[in-house]
Scaffold this motif. Structure first.
Motif, PDB file in Angstrom:
ATOM      1  N   GLY A  57      -0.594   2.109  -7.564  1.00 29.19           N
ATOM      2  CA  GLY A  57      -0.749   3.719  -7.714  1.00 29.19           C
ATOM      3  C   GLY A  57      -1.765   4.061  -8.701  1.00 29.19           C
ATOM      4  O   GLY A  57      -1.703   5.307  -8.952  1.00 29.19           O
ATOM      5  N   SER A  92       0.678  -1.227  -0.055  1.00 21.98           N
ATOM      6  CA  SER A  92       0.073   0.233   0.060  1.00 21.98           C
ATOM      7  C   SER A  92       0.854   1.206   0.067  1.00 21.98           C
ATOM      8  O   SER A  92       1.748   1.385   0.791  1.00 21.98           O
ATOM      9  N   VAL A 146      -4.755   4.081  -8.708  1.00 18.97           N
ATOM     10  CA  VAL A 146      -5.707   4.993  -8.006  1.00 18.97           C
ATOM     11  C   VAL A 146      -5.580   6.706  -7.608  1.00 18.97           C
ATOM     12  O   VAL A 146      -6.304   7.310  -7.640  1.00 18.97           O
ATOM     13  N   LEU A 147      -4.171   6.768  -7.678  1.00 14.93           N
ATOM     14  CA  LEU A 147      -3.595   8.328  -7.575  1.00 14.93           C
ATOM     15  C   LEU A 147      -4.528   9.316  -8.491  1.00 14.93           C
ATOM     16  O   LEU A 147      -5.002  10.277  -8.014  1.00 14.93           O
ATOM     17  N   LEU A 165      -4.096   8.028   3.840  1.00 18.72           N
ATOM     18  CA  LEU A 165      -4.915   6.851   2.885  1.00 18.72           C
ATOM     19  C   LEU A 165      -3.835   5.845   2.396  1.00 18.72           C
ATOM     20  O   LEU A 165      -2.728   6.087   2.151  1.00 18.72           O
ATOM     21  N   LEU A 213      -9.642   2.418  -1.698  1.00 14.82           N
ATOM     22  CA  LEU A 213      -8.586   2.811  -1.072  1.00 14.82           C
ATOM     23  C   LEU A 213      -8.267   1.402  -0.232  1.00 14.82           C
ATOM     24  O   LEU A 213      -9.445   0.858   0.221  1.00 14.82           O
ATOM     25  N   ASP A 214      -7.140   1.235   0.020  1.00 15.76           N
ATOM     26  CA  ASP A 214      -6.634   0.175   1.006  1.00 15.76           C
ATOM     27  C   ASP A 214      -7.146   0.558   2.501  1.00 15.76           C
ATOM     28  O   ASP A 214      -7.764  -0.165   3.140  1.00 15.76           O
ATOM     29  N   LEU A 258      -8.075   9.771  -7.288  1.00 11.57           N
ATOM     30  CA  LEU A 258      -8.066  10.229  -5.985  1.00 11.57           C
ATOM     31  C   LEU A 258      -7.664  12.019  -6.314  1.00 11.57           C
ATOM     32  O   LEU A 258      -8.429  12.783  -5.659  1.00 11.57           O
ATOM     33  N   LEU A 274      -3.007   3.500  -0.828  1.00  9.29           N
ATOM     34  CA  LEU A 274      -3.440   3.116  -2.129  1.00  9.29           C
ATOM     35  C   LEU A 274      -2.853   2.066  -2.408  1.00  9.29           C
ATOM     36  O   LEU A 274      -1.717   1.692  -2.138  1.00  9.29           O
TER      37      LEU A 274
END
Length: 125
Positions: free
Chosen positions: A71, A5, A73-74, A65, A37-38, A77, A67
């Motif tokens: 990555g 993560s 999801v960045l 957070l 998100l983790d 986000l 992720l």
């Protein structure tokens, strides 16, 4: 083999009104929980300052957070935070990955947009 993560700190700056900041942070947490998100954790600042009556750690308007390891999801986000600021909150969010930090506003100007694109490039996006 599991993925690691990526820790990302989001610090919400809404000005000096602590009640408003807390209200907005609660809205942000609720909406972030809909992303993939983790983890989402409140950031707490060490012991209370000397001379204060509180025995609890001082809360700040910040989240940690997690992720997913890729990555991917960045960018989602970043877009989410920009749109959230446009809808909900007057202020900004500072996003930090390691020692790299950027300020996100609702409607970035050209300079901020280029800086944001460079930030995403540095983190593999």
């Amino acid at each position: 083999m599991g993925t690691t993560s990526i820790p990302v700190v989001l610090a919400l700056d809404t000005g000096d009104d602590e009640e408003y900041a807390e209200e907005q942070l609660q809205h942000l947490i609720a909406e972030l929980s809909e992303l993939d998100l983790d983890s989402i954790d409140r950031v707490r600042q060490g012991p209370p300052p000397p001379g204060t009556r509180s025995t609890e750690a001082v809360q700040v308007s910040a989240l940690l957070l997690g992720l997913g390891g890729s990555g991917a999801v960045l960018p989602v986000l970043v877009t989410f935070v920009q749109e959230w600021l446009n809808r909900r909150c007057s202020g900004s969010v500072r996003m930090k990955i390691g020692d790299d930090e950027i300020e996100i506003t609702g409607l970035p100007d050209d300079v901020r947009q280029r800086a944001l694109e460079e930030f995403l490039r540095r983190h593999g996006q």
